[in-house]
Design a protein around this motif. Structure first.
Motif: not given
Length: 386
Positions: A337-355
């Motif tokens: 599944t293709s996704v759009e990455l956001g910033p990395v925060v304390d909880a992990g990698q932010v996925i802005e779209s695709g999920l």
């Protein structure tokens, strides 16, 4: 040995070899009956879309809230230093004394001049009373009357001038005691006792430690993000605005400072040389744990992302279109599944779209995965197979 015997031996050996090959062929497994390969086992994590605060850290240095240079206002001999260098002082506490004798004499002289002016005024007022009576009887001219009246006015002006001179002398006498302008810690004395000092000479510096300021630089993109957040919160509650300004201090050893601070200043313009915006945060420092010059980091919330997913950074892979993750559908088959990455925060990698909510993302066991293959699924939270 005869030729017949040789032929018989070769024939027997050939027969034995043929028998052995036949036995091996009968023992080999049939390709159609091979056991089917087990599907790979993967660990998945369920997706729940959420709002995520994006926080960034910026390097800065602590500075006193106020750093005031202590300078004399008069010229004189520095007689005494009344404080311990490097110690805390309170506002109004005496730091230095300048020899007061010349200024005490100046006060005495000013008082004498005031008394003289007052005496002249009383004499002029008495003369005026006599002149008024004589003028009423036409015994003196108008010019003489006007001269007497002017003498009274000049005497009053002399009194006012003498009074101002006395006030000036008293003020300068007060300046012989140099006091702390604020609560803070003192530096070394700049001039020793016995020195001749003049107005503007540096004597010492007093630095206010509570609160303490931390100055740092915001990258252009973060500064713009914060400004957009402030605009969005203009119509919101005051609590939201306060939350947007909160700051956390990270000490040099990585420990978080126990008291929360507040961002109180960002410059209106971007530095064209560095591409950054100057900023300042204020932190309470009642126990003087923070000292000026300390290298620290300031953590701020730069943005809030709505309806995003947060996954492990290890779950992110890529395809020909860019970043991607492996998800598992209801049939336990892998889907790239293709996704759009956001910033990395304390909880992990932010996925802005695709999920979306409920998607299952493969977080472990990615090696050898291909789009469309069956997998054995293990839930990351429960640790049990589906």
């Amino acid at each position: 040995m005869t030729d017949n015997n040789h032929r018989e031996s070769r024939t027997a050996l050939a027969a034995l070899l043929l028998l052995a090959l036949t036995a091996c062929g009968n023992d080999s497994p049939d390709s159609g009956s091979s056991e089917q390969q087990q599907p790979p086992r993967v660990t998945v994590s369920g997706i729940e879309l959420q709002a995520v605060d994006v926080r960034e850290q910026y390097a800065g240095r602590a500075r006193g809230a106020r750093e005031v240079e202590v300078r004399p206002r008069i010229e004189g001999i520095l007689e005494t230093r009344a404080y311990t260098e490097g110690a805390m002082v309170e506002q109004g506490e005496t730091l230095f004394r300048i020899d007061p004798e010349p200024f005490e004499a100046a006060v005495d002289s000013a008082e004498a001049q005031l008394q003289n002016a007052r005496a002249n005024l009383r004499q002029a007022e008495r003369d005026w009373e006599r002149v008024q009576s004589l003028y009423a009887d036409d015994a003196i001219s108008t010019r003489e009357r006007d001269a007497a009246q002017s003498a009274v006015e000049l005497a009053r002006a002399d009194v006012a001038l003498a009074r101002a001179g006395l006030r000036t002398a008293e003020i300068e006498l007060g300046y012989t005691t140099v006091e702390a302008p604020l609560d803070g810690v003192t530096s070394l004395e700049a001039l020793p006792e016995g020195s001749l000092v003049g107005p503007g000479d540096l004597l010492t510096t007093v630095t206010q430690l509570n609160p303490i300021h931390v100055r740092f630089a915001l990258p252009e993109r973060d500064a713009l993000a914060r400004r957009e957040a402030r605009r969005a919160m203009t119509a919101g509650a005051d609590d939201d605005v306060d939350s947007e300004r909160r700051a956390v201090l990270i000490l040099p050893d990585g420990e978080r400072y126990e008291r929360e601070g507040q961002l109180d200043f960002t410059n209106a313009s971007i530095d064209p040389d560095t591409g950054t915006v100057r900023a300042r945060a204020v932190f309470p420092n009642p126990d003087q744990r923070l000292t000026p010059g300390l290298f620290v980091r300031v953590e701020l919330r730069t943005a809030t992302l709505e309806d995003v997913a947060v996954i492990s950074e290890a779950a992110v892979t890529s395809d020909q279109d860019g970043p991607a993750v492996y998800t598992v559908n209801d049939d336990d088959q892998v889907v790239l599944t293709s996704v759009e990455l956001g910033p990395v925060v304390d909880a992990g990698q932010v996925i802005e779209s695709g999920l979306g909510d409920g998607d299952r993302v493969v977080v472990s066991g990615l090696s050898g995965l291909r789009d469309g293959i069956d997998v054995e699924v293990q839930d990351a939270d429960s640790g049990e197979d589906d």
